[in-house]
Scaffold this motif. Structure first.
Motif, short mmCIF file in Angstrom:
data_model
loop_
_atom_site.label_atom_id
_atom_site.label_comp_id
_atom_site.label_asym_id
_atom_site.label_seq_id
_atom_site.Cartn_x
_atom_site.Cartn_y
_atom_site.Cartn_z
N SER A 167 72.46 29.99 -29.36
CA SER A 167 72.62 31.27 -28.64
C SER A 167 73.94 31.38 -27.89
O SER A 167 74.73 32.29 -28.14
CB SER A 167 71.46 31.49 -27.67
N PHE A 168 74.19 30.46 -26.94
CA PHE A 168 75.38 30.63 -26.13
C PHE A 168 76.67 30.47 -26.92
O PHE A 168 77.61 31.26 -26.72
CB PHE A 168 75.38 29.69 -24.92
N PRO A 169 76.78 29.49 -27.82
CA PRO A 169 78.01 29.41 -28.63
C PRO A 169 78.30 30.68 -29.42
O PRO A 169 79.46 31.09 -29.55
CB PRO A 169 77.75 28.23 -29.59
N ILE A 170 77.24 31.34 -29.93
CA ILE A 170 77.42 32.60 -30.67
C ILE A 170 77.90 33.69 -29.72
O ILE A 170 78.86 34.41 -30.01
CB ILE A 170 76.11 33.01 -31.37
N VAL A 171 77.23 33.82 -28.56
CA VAL A 171 77.63 34.82 -27.57
C VAL A 171 79.08 34.57 -27.14
O VAL A 171 79.87 35.50 -27.00
CB VAL A 171 76.70 34.77 -26.33
N HIS A 172 79.42 33.31 -26.96
CA HIS A 172 80.77 32.92 -26.54
C HIS A 172 81.81 33.37 -27.57
O HIS A 172 82.83 33.97 -27.22
CB HIS A 172 80.83 31.41 -26.34
N ALA A 173 81.53 33.09 -28.84
CA ALA A 173 82.48 33.44 -29.91
C ALA A 173 82.67 34.95 -30.01
O ALA A 173 83.80 35.45 -30.06
CB ALA A 173 81.99 32.88 -31.25
N VAL A 174 81.56 35.69 -30.04
CA VAL A 174 81.62 37.15 -30.18
C VAL A 174 82.28 37.79 -28.96
O VAL A 174 83.12 38.68 -29.08
CB VAL A 174 80.20 37.72 -30.42
N HIS A 185 93.11 37.53 -23.41
CA HIS A 185 92.93 36.08 -23.46
C HIS A 185 91.46 35.75 -23.72
O HIS A 185 90.59 36.61 -23.59
CB HIS A 185 93.38 35.42 -22.15
N ARG A 186 91.19 34.50 -24.10
CA ARG A 186 89.82 34.06 -24.36
C ARG A 186 89.38 33.09 -23.25
O ARG A 186 90.19 32.64 -22.45
CB ARG A 186 89.71 33.38 -25.74
N PHE A 187 88.07 32.78 -23.23
CA PHE A 187 87.51 31.86 -22.25
C PHE A 187 86.99 30.61 -22.95
O PHE A 187 86.51 30.68 -24.08
CB PHE A 187 86.35 32.52 -21.50
N SER A 188 87.04 29.48 -22.26
CA SER A 188 86.50 28.25 -22.84
C SER A 188 84.99 28.23 -22.64
O SER A 188 84.44 28.95 -21.80
CB SER A 188 87.11 27.02 -22.16
N LEU A 189 84.31 27.39 -23.42
CA LEU A 189 82.85 27.28 -23.31
C LEU A 189 82.41 26.81 -21.93
O LEU A 189 81.31 27.10 -21.47
CB LEU A 189 82.33 26.28 -24.37
N GLU A 190 83.28 26.07 -21.25
CA GLU A 190 82.93 25.48 -19.95
C GLU A 190 83.23 26.40 -18.78
O GLU A 190 82.89 26.08 -17.64
CB GLU A 190 83.68 24.15 -19.74
N ASP A 191 83.86 27.53 -19.02
CA ASP A 191 84.27 28.42 -17.93
C ASP A 191 83.05 28.98 -17.20
O ASP A 191 82.24 29.71 -17.78
CB ASP A 191 85.13 29.56 -18.49
N LYS A 192 82.92 28.66 -15.90
CA LYS A 192 81.75 29.08 -15.12
C LYS A 192 81.70 30.60 -14.92
O LYS A 192 80.64 31.21 -14.98
CB LYS A 192 81.74 28.38 -13.75
#
Length: 489
Positions: A167-174, A185-192
């Protein structure tokens, strides 16, 4: 004692007068449940527009019927013919957006999604034009989607076949696709902060179309007294807007107005250009709300559809195999998936469209409003009437789909195996308020889906005997959390 009796009699008289007034007002409208004072007839669907209640409503009163939200009529359209004709015949007449208690709290008539009149026309026109300048529908945006697909592939590769919730990796990518367009710019997976942003949007989406939402619309005075979902949704909305305003400050400090690189840059340039135009609606409040709308529309729906896509590949492994055989036959293993590839991959393209149809994540469109007296399917509809289209019913209409309740890619294939479009495929709505990001969404879904299936075979984790295909109800219909194993092919 006498005063109490008089007050009770007065209340009963007023309620009776309102009841009779509602019966009088309902004449000429499509049929529907009897409306009562204060609550109208929304009680008939248990204060929530879900599949079962809307189907029952249509079966009882027909494919065009009327519900009353308090004292406000809402014409409900059900089935392909009613939805298509209701939204496209006299399309401009029903292109308004209702200004209700909740919508005013959430958007105050600003931006693209919930605005009307000049604001809507200027903001939507600017939004579409700017997205095109930033590459929507061409190679410019395609590269951004390919980048996020690459990061998602790497995420699954690093898990080495272990069970993982996608779920979260997909939401992150989209979300990063729209972040690159809007913020540059994009955000990293760890960005709070990014995680908080996603949680805020999840809260807003969960609130929409809930029991509490409808009760707040019907009884707004009660909404202010009760803590809970509405206050959480407003807090989430304020958090997102605060985040957007911080981004605007950073963009102003960089001063890239003459050479805009993203949506905020272009908007700042437009504000400067239109500052001496009397009827201009370009200001910071409209910019914040437009960014909010683009982010919500450009991330939530696509991410939810991709979550369903991978779930369906677990449920229907034979279809996953067929997609991978077609990918292997047409493309080399090192080929970078692009949107143009869909023309050589008819079966895969059909599967992607069937995922959109079968997941049917938007049950109803955001209600529209008649901006003037008009006619909808032969009924006179006065100005101010709400129009609610049940998009889900078009995607499962048995008159237009051979096997509506089966996952069947053949719905989008002719006898020769060629991809075909279908008139009843209204996943992105219709008429003047059709989704402005349809092209972008289809590009993302196709490129990310194919990139994943090109590299991995998705399987059910060991020990899992049954896959939950039920929905989590809200503004969008989400799947329940699940885990999968991505095995490198």
């Amino acid at each position: 004692m006498m005063i109490s009796v008089i007050l009770i009699a007065l209340v009963l008289f007023l309620l009776s007068a309102q009841f009779l007034n509602l019966q009088w007002k309902s004449r000429g409208f499509p049929p529907g449940p009897i409306p009562f004072p204060i609550i109208g007839s929304i009680w008939w669907i248990n204060f929530r527009a879900d599949h079962r209640s809307l189907k029952k409503l249509a079966k009882t009163y027909g494919n065009i019927c009327t519900l009353w939200m308090g004292h406000r009529p809402m014409v409900v359209l059900y089935g392909f013919q009613a939805v298509k004709n209701g939204l496209t015949n006299n399309s401009e007449d029903v292109s308004g957006r209702l200004q209700t208690y909740i919508f005013n709290k959430m958007a105050d008539g600003k931006g693209i999604l919930l605005s009307n009149g000049l604001i809507w026309k200027q903001q939507r026109h600017f939004g579409i034009g700017t997205l095109r300048k930033l590459g929507m529908g061409n190679k410019g945006m395609e590269r951004g989607i390919q980048t996020e697909a690459h990061y998602l592939v790497e995420f699954f590769r690093d898990k080495k076949g272990e069970a993982v919730d996608p779920s979260f990796p997909i939401v992150h990518a989209v979300s990063n696709v729209i972040c690159a367009v809007v913020f540059g710019h994009r955000f990293s997976l760890e960005d709070k902060t990014f995680r908080q942003l996603i949680e805020a949007f999840n809260c807003i989406v969960a609130f929409g179309n809930s029991h509490v939402y409808f009760m707040c619309e019907v009884l707004p005075w009660l909404a202010e007294l009760l803590p809970g979902p509405l206050h959480k949704a407003r807090f989430s909305r304020d958090f997102v807007c605060s985040f957007v305003r911080q981004e605007i400050i950073r963009h102003r400090e960089k001063g890239r107005i003459d050479e805009p690189e993203d949506f905020i840059d272009f908007y700042l340039k437009q504000i400067e250009k239109a500052k001496n135009i009397p009827n201009s609606t370009f200001d910071e409040d409209n910019m914040v709300q437009s960014v909010f709308d683009l982010f919500l529309g450009g991330s939530e729906t696509t991410a939810t559809t991709l979550r369903w896509a991978l779930l369906f590949m677990l449920v229907y492994p034979d279809i996953q195999d067929k997609v991978q055989k077609e990918l292997d036959a047409v493309l080399s293993p090192s080929h970078l998936i692009c949107y143009e590839d869909r023309k050589q991959l008819p079966y895969t393209n059909a599967v992607m469209h069937e995922i959109l149809r079968f997941s049917s994540i938007i049950l109803i469109t955001i209600p529209r409003e008649a901006v003037k007296d008009t006619t909808v399917l032969g009924y006179h509809v006065p100005k101010g009437t709400l129009i609610m289209a049940n998009v889900d019913s078009t995607l499962f209409d048995p008159a237009y789909w051979e096997t509506p309740h089966q996952f069947n890619p053949g719905h989008f294939l002719d006898k020769g195996g060629n991809f075909v479009t279908r008139d009843a495929f209204l996943a992105f709505s219709a008429g003047h308020r059709v989704c402005l990001g349809e092209t972008m969404a289809k590009m993302e879904l196709f490129i990310i889906f194919c990139s994943l299936l090109q590299k991995f075979k998705f399987t059910v984790p060991e020990g899992v005997k049954e896959i939950n295909k039920d929905i989590i109800f809200g503004s969008t219909m989400k799947p329940h959390p699940y885990k999968l194993c991505a095995v490198l092919r």
